[in-house]
Structure formats: C-alpha cells, structure tokens
Design an enzyme around this catalytic site. Sequence first.
Site, PDB file in Angstrom:
ATOM      1  N   ARG A 128       0.829  -1.228   0.000  1.00 30.09           N
ATOM      2  CA  ARG A 128       0.000   0.000   0.000  1.00 30.09           C
ATOM      3  C   ARG A 128       0.858   1.270   0.000  1.00 30.09           C
ATOM      4  O   ARG A 128       0.470   2.287   0.580  1.00 30.09           O
ATOM      5  CB  ARG A 128      -0.945   0.037   1.206  1.00 30.09           C
ATOM      6  CG  ARG A 128      -2.045  -0.993   1.173  1.00 30.09           C
ATOM      7  CD  ARG A 128      -3.180  -0.525   0.269  1.00 30.09           C
ATOM      8  NE  ARG A 128      -4.240  -1.525   0.221  1.00 30.09           N
ATOM      9  CZ  ARG A 128      -5.347  -1.476   0.960  1.00 30.09           C
ATOM     10  NH1 ARG A 128      -5.549  -0.482   1.787  1.00 30.09           N
ATOM     11  NH2 ARG A 128      -6.245  -2.413   0.847  1.00 30.09           N
ATOM     12  N   ARG A 187      -6.785  11.634  -5.643  1.00 29.96           N
ATOM     13  CA  ARG A 187      -8.062  10.940  -5.500  1.00 29.96           C
ATOM     14  C   ARG A 187      -9.221  11.933  -5.493  1.00 29.96           C
ATOM     15  O   ARG A 187     -10.283  11.669  -6.060  1.00 29.96           O
ATOM     16  CB  ARG A 187      -8.106  10.091  -4.233  1.00 29.96           C
ATOM     17  CG  ARG A 187      -9.275   9.116  -4.288  1.00 29.96           C
ATOM     18  CD  ARG A 187      -9.452   8.362  -3.014  1.00 29.96           C
ATOM     19  NE  ARG A 187      -9.721   9.232  -1.890  1.00 29.96           N
ATOM     20  CZ  ARG A 187     -10.156   8.845  -0.716  1.00 29.96           C
ATOM     21  NH1 ARG A 187     -10.345   7.566  -0.494  1.00 29.96           N
ATOM     22  NH2 ARG A 187     -10.374   9.698   0.247  1.00 29.96           N
ATOM     23  N   TYR A 226     -15.015 -11.752  -0.030  1.00 32.32           N
ATOM     24  CA  TYR A 226     -15.669 -10.471  -0.334  1.00 32.32           C
ATOM     25  C   TYR A 226     -16.956 -10.687  -1.140  1.00 32.32           C
ATOM     26  O   TYR A 226     -17.941  -9.966  -0.965  1.00 32.32           O
ATOM     27  CB  TYR A 226     -14.721  -9.535  -1.089  1.00 32.32           C
ATOM     28  CG  TYR A 226     -13.671  -8.932  -0.183  1.00 32.32           C
ATOM     29  CD1 TYR A 226     -13.967  -7.834   0.617  1.00 32.32           C
ATOM     30  CD2 TYR A 226     -12.400  -9.485  -0.103  1.00 32.32           C
ATOM     31  CE1 TYR A 226     -13.017  -7.292   1.472  1.00 32.32           C
ATOM     32  CE2 TYR A 226     -11.431  -8.954   0.744  1.00 32.32           C
ATOM     33  CZ  TYR A 226     -11.753  -7.855   1.532  1.00 32.32           C
ATOM     34  OH  TYR A 226     -10.822  -7.326   2.378  1.00 32.32           O
ATOM     35  N   ASP A 251      -6.719  -2.627  -7.377  1.00 29.77           N
ATOM     36  CA  ASP A 251      -7.249  -3.275  -6.172  1.00 29.77           C
ATOM     37  C   ASP A 251      -7.502  -4.743  -6.477  1.00 29.77           C
ATOM     38  O   ASP A 251      -7.645  -5.123  -7.645  1.00 29.77           O
ATOM     39  CB  ASP A 251      -8.551  -2.604  -5.712  1.00 29.77           C
ATOM     40  CG  ASP A 251      -8.838  -2.930  -4.253  1.00 29.77           C
ATOM     41  OD1 ASP A 251      -8.248  -2.273  -3.380  1.00 29.77           O
ATOM     42  OD2 ASP A 251      -9.595  -3.879  -3.993  1.00 29.77           O
ATOM     43  N   ARG A 309      -3.346   6.659   1.153  1.00 32.42           N
ATOM     44  CA  ARG A 309      -3.867   7.861   1.829  1.00 32.42           C
ATOM     45  C   ARG A 309      -2.920   8.549   2.781  1.00 32.42           C
ATOM     46  O   ARG A 309      -3.175   9.686   3.174  1.00 32.42           O
ATOM     47  CB  ARG A 309      -5.161   7.495   2.572  1.00 32.42           C
ATOM     48  CG  ARG A 309      -6.347   7.335   1.648  1.00 32.42           C
ATOM     49  CD  ARG A 309      -7.472   6.614   2.337  1.00 32.42           C
ATOM     50  NE  ARG A 309      -7.052   5.256   2.657  1.00 32.42           N
ATOM     51  CZ  ARG A 309      -7.806   4.358   3.272  1.00 32.42           C
ATOM     52  NH1 ARG A 309      -9.008   4.692   3.665  1.00 32.42           N
ATOM     53  NH2 ARG A 309      -7.361   3.149   3.514  1.00 32.42           N
TER      54      ARG A 309
HETATM   55  O1  CP3 Z   1      -0.018  -1.561  -2.474  1.00 32.54           O
HETATM   56  C1  CP3 Z   1      -0.277  -0.640  -3.289  1.00 32.54           C
HETATM   57  O2  CP3 Z   1       0.133   0.530  -3.158  1.00 32.54           O
HETATM   58  C2  CP3 Z   1      -1.034  -0.996  -4.538  1.00 32.54           C
HETATM   59  C3  CP3 Z   1      -2.453  -0.791  -4.507  1.00 32.54           C
HETATM   60  C4  CP3 Z   1      -3.353  -1.687  -3.691  1.00 32.54           C
HETATM   61  C5  CP3 Z   1      -4.576  -1.225  -3.161  1.00 32.54           C
HETATM   62  N1  CP3 Z   1      -5.253  -2.276  -2.632  1.00 32.54           N
HETATM   63  C6  CP3 Z   1      -5.044   0.168  -3.232  1.00 32.54           C
HETATM   64  C7  CP3 Z   1      -6.127   0.580  -2.326  1.00 32.54           C
HETATM   65  C8  CP3 Z   1      -3.276  -3.051  -3.400  1.00 32.54           C
HETATM   66  C9  CP3 Z   1      -2.154  -4.030  -3.668  1.00 32.54           C
HETATM   67  C10 CP3 Z   1      -4.490  -3.414  -2.737  1.00 32.54           C
HETATM   68  C11 CP3 Z   1      -4.797  -4.784  -2.315  1.00 32.54           C
HETATM   69  C12 CP3 Z   1      -6.012  -5.039  -1.531  1.00 32.54           C
HETATM   70  N2  CP3 Z   1      -7.240  -4.463  -1.637  1.00 32.54           N
HETATM   71  C13 CP3 Z   1      -6.117  -6.061  -0.560  1.00 32.54           C
HETATM   72  C14 CP3 Z   1      -5.022  -7.026  -0.212  1.00 32.54           C
HETATM   73  C15 CP3 Z   1      -4.029  -6.437   0.719  1.00 32.54           C
HETATM   74  C16 CP3 Z   1      -4.523  -6.285   2.110  1.00 32.54           C
HETATM   75  O3  CP3 Z   1      -4.654  -5.121   2.551  1.00 32.54           O
HETATM   76  O4  CP3 Z   1      -4.754  -7.309   2.777  1.00 32.54           O
HETATM   77  C17 CP3 Z   1      -7.413  -6.024  -0.035  1.00 32.54           C
HETATM   78  C18 CP3 Z   1      -7.974  -6.923   1.047  1.00 32.54           C
HETATM   79  C19 CP3 Z   1      -8.134  -5.018  -0.745  1.00 32.54           C
HETATM   80  C20 CP3 Z   1      -9.565  -4.658  -0.598  1.00 32.54           C
HETATM   81  C21 CP3 Z   1      -9.735  -3.268  -0.196  1.00 32.54           C
HETATM   82  N3  CP3 Z   1      -9.429  -2.184  -0.997  1.00 32.54           N
HETATM   83  C22 CP3 Z   1     -10.266  -2.796   1.007  1.00 32.54           C
HETATM   84  C23 CP3 Z   1     -10.710  -3.675   2.169  1.00 32.54           C
HETATM   85  C24 CP3 Z   1     -10.266  -1.406   0.940  1.00 32.54           C
HETATM   86  C25 CP3 Z   1     -10.838  -0.454   1.944  1.00 32.54           C
HETATM   87  C26 CP3 Z   1     -10.040  -0.417   3.166  1.00 32.54           C
HETATM   88  C27 CP3 Z   1      -8.982   0.642   3.048  1.00 32.54           C
HETATM   89  O5  CP3 Z   1      -7.807   0.352   3.288  1.00 32.54           O
HETATM   90  O6  CP3 Z   1      -9.401   1.764   2.762  1.00 32.54           O
HETATM   91  C28 CP3 Z   1      -9.691  -1.036  -0.295  1.00 32.54           C
HETATM   92  C29 CP3 Z   1      -9.461   0.321  -0.803  1.00 32.54           C
HETATM   93  C30 CP3 Z   1      -8.089   0.675  -1.263  1.00 32.54           C
HETATM   94  N4  CP3 Z   1      -7.303  -0.070  -2.075  1.00 32.54           N
HETATM   95  C31 CP3 Z   1      -7.395   1.891  -0.967  1.00 32.54           C
HETATM   96  C32 CP3 Z   1      -6.171   1.835  -1.646  1.00 32.54           C
HETATM   97  C33 CP3 Z   1      -5.113   2.893  -1.706  1.00 32.54           C
HETATM   98  C34 CP3 Z   1      -7.945   3.024  -0.150  1.00 32.54           C
HETATM   99  C35 CP3 Z   1      -8.984   3.674  -0.986  1.00 32.54           C
HETATM  100  C36 CP3 Z   1      -9.074   5.146  -0.760  1.00 32.54           C
HETATM  101  O7  CP3 Z   1      -8.278   5.899  -1.338  1.00 32.54           O
HETATM  102  O8  CP3 Z   1      -9.987   5.515  -0.018  1.00 32.54           O
END
Ligand code: CP3
Length: 354
Positions: free
Chosen positions: A26, A39, A153, A76, A30
Amino acid sequence: MTEPSQRFLRALKRLPVDRTPVWMMRQAGRYLPEYRAQRAQAGDFMSLCKNTDFATEVTLQPLRRYSLDAAILFSDILTIPDAMGLGLSFVAGEGPVFAHKISSLADVQALPKLDITVDLDYVVNAVRSIRSALNEQVPLIGFSGSPWTLATYMIEGGSSKDHAQSKAMIYAQPELMQQLLAKLEEAVADYLHQQVLAGAQALQIFDSWGGSLSHAAYLDYSLAPMQRIIASLRARPGLQDLPIIVFTKGGGQWLAPMAEIGADALGLDWTTDLGQARAQVGDRVALQGNMDPAVLLGSPAAIRAEVGRILASYGSGPGHVFNLGHGITPQVDPEHARVFIDSVIELSPAYHQA
Ligand code: CP3
C-alpha cells in the site's frame, strides 16, 4: 554494487545483492497528501484505478519521495469480482461494498468467464503505462487477490471480521465453494498472465484472509487454489521463472506447505519471527516482510531500532525483501516511512558482505 533495477528481482530468486531491497505494501495511498489530492481530483477510488494517467501518477508518487526498490501496480484486488458483475463501490468509512452477493449455485453459475483484455482493460492499460513511465528504474509488481480472499468479499458482500458466511459455505456446501474457487482460479491466472504480458516483472498474490481458516481448510480452500494458479502460470510461455510472491496474512504456521507450491517468495506478517521462518523454509523460498506497520506510528529511533532487529533476525545472506507485515495505514507520517526505508538502506549492507 547490485544494479538497482535488479536488487528486488535478485532477492526474490535468493541471489546475492549489495543490500536488502525494500518496498511497502500500500505504498501508494492515503498517508501521502499527493495521493489524497489525486483521489479528490478523480472523484473516487475506482475512478482513480480506471484512469490510466491517474493510476500511473499515484503508482509513481511514493517512488518520487523514497528510494524504493519496486513499484506496485495501483489497482485493487476487487477488480475481478467487479468485472464479474457484482457491482463494487467504496462507501466512505465502510470500505468496499458489493451490490450483489454470491450465495447459491445459480449465483456461481451466472458468473461470466472474463476476457481480461476486454473486461479489465483498464488494469492492463495501467500496467503498460506504468512500466513505460518507470523507465527501467525499478521493477513493477503486478498482483491479484487469492481465490479464497476474493470469495470472502463476494460471499460477505464486502469486508467482514469473521467471514462467517464464507466459512459456512465451506462446511454446508463444499462443492459450491469449490465451483466458485475454480471460477476465480481461472480468472486470477488469466489476470496475472495479462499483467505480465503488459509489463509486470513480478507477481504477488494477496491472500489476506487465509489466516481465518482452520489448518485443514487453509490447505484445501486457500493454498490449493493458489498452487493451481502458480502451476497454470508456470506452464505458459515465458512465465516459467517469473518471480511470484505469496502473502497469506496470518499464515505463519503454514510456511512448510506454502514453501512447496512453486512460489519464489513468501510474504510474512509481523506475528512470525523472521529468523525462525528462515530456518523453517531453508533455501526453498525467499521471505518478504515483516515489520508491524504500527511501528511507523512510533518515534524515528524506534523505527530504526525495529528495522535493525528484523535485519538481525533474518541474518546474513540473500533471500530477504524488506517490507511491512501488512499495508501502511493512513495515519502514518510520510517522514516516518522515509525513516523506515532509509534505515533498511543504511543498516542492511552489513548483512550482504561476501
Ligand atoms: O499496495 C499498493 O500501493 C497498490 C495498490 C493496492 C490497493 N489495494 C489500493 C487501495 C493493493 C495491492 C491493494 C490490495 C487489496 N485491496 C487487498 C489485499 C491487501 C490487504 O490489505 O490485505 C485487499 C484486502 C483489498 C480490498 C480493499 N481495498 C479494502 C478492504 C479497501 C478499503 C479499506 C482501506 O484500506 O481503505 C480497499 C481500498 C483501497 N485499495 C485503498 C487503496 C489505496 C484506499 C482507498 C481510498 O483511497 O480511499
């Protein structure tokens, strides 16, 4: 000196390097003000992912700030269920929400077979654009969720603490769960393959929820589908030696079976002792991890000390990629992320002397 563009890829293959490579799960996110600004301009998270220029820009943002050894595609894991028609949206404060859930045989049978270059063209386009923008500076990681993690999910309709409905399906309707996983396996393998064709140089499978399963269920419903995906990828032209990382959060007790599924590296969360993990897997796989992201909320001195402790725990020699044990959290001060990365760069060469 190791060619900087090769450090990460060499470490995944357990080849000698000048220092331990480092990236952060990640890393585009944010905690960076420039991410939040981008964003806001895009409107919402999925619009950020679907716009090639925006996705490229946010992928590069952390690389402009820090000396990272790899970039990861900005996207994602939930793009696959979205493309299958489940209707993904991100609700502020609630995380991902699907308009449709999977609960019956009819639901599983209705899931379409994806044509990745059409149904997920925006991801393929982003990979191509990012790879070109990186200009061979550092390698690009492509990724997917594991079938089990995606299934949770799709069945729960979003995030869940206990995955109760998904686990109920395992025990009440095991054949239905296997059918769902089989569909996801095929989609994930094709998705990862298309990312490689578009320019991804390593792959990571995020098995974020494997750790919620029993030992036996983990092997059958989480690990086995990942093993079949890796076998399917390895059989495709040019993918035999492609570096593949498998990250099961909460998977520390399964390192021995995980080391046998054909992955090059295993990602570890912070609950596992890195030195003990290394002793267990021996020379079969590299290890990636595993600092608790919460350490980044401590002082710079505490961050540096913890980096030192983890390096010492792994010990000398190749086969370690430094990372956090899970994604960096939004509250982290970007300067603390810098301390983390710089500490790896400063402290790790001592562990790589010939
Ligand atoms: O790592 C990186 O920088 C690459 C981008 C990336 C994102 N999500 C961007 C993201 C990667 C590799 C993921 C993987 C992801 N997404 C996983 C596996 C990794 C882990 O955390 O276990 C999972 C379970 C998700 C599903 C997901 N996406 C959730 C549960 C959420 C909401 C929770 C949160 O952290 O906000 C997201 C949203 C998400 N994916 C964000 C980002 C940067 C935040 C969104 C925002 O900008 O509000």
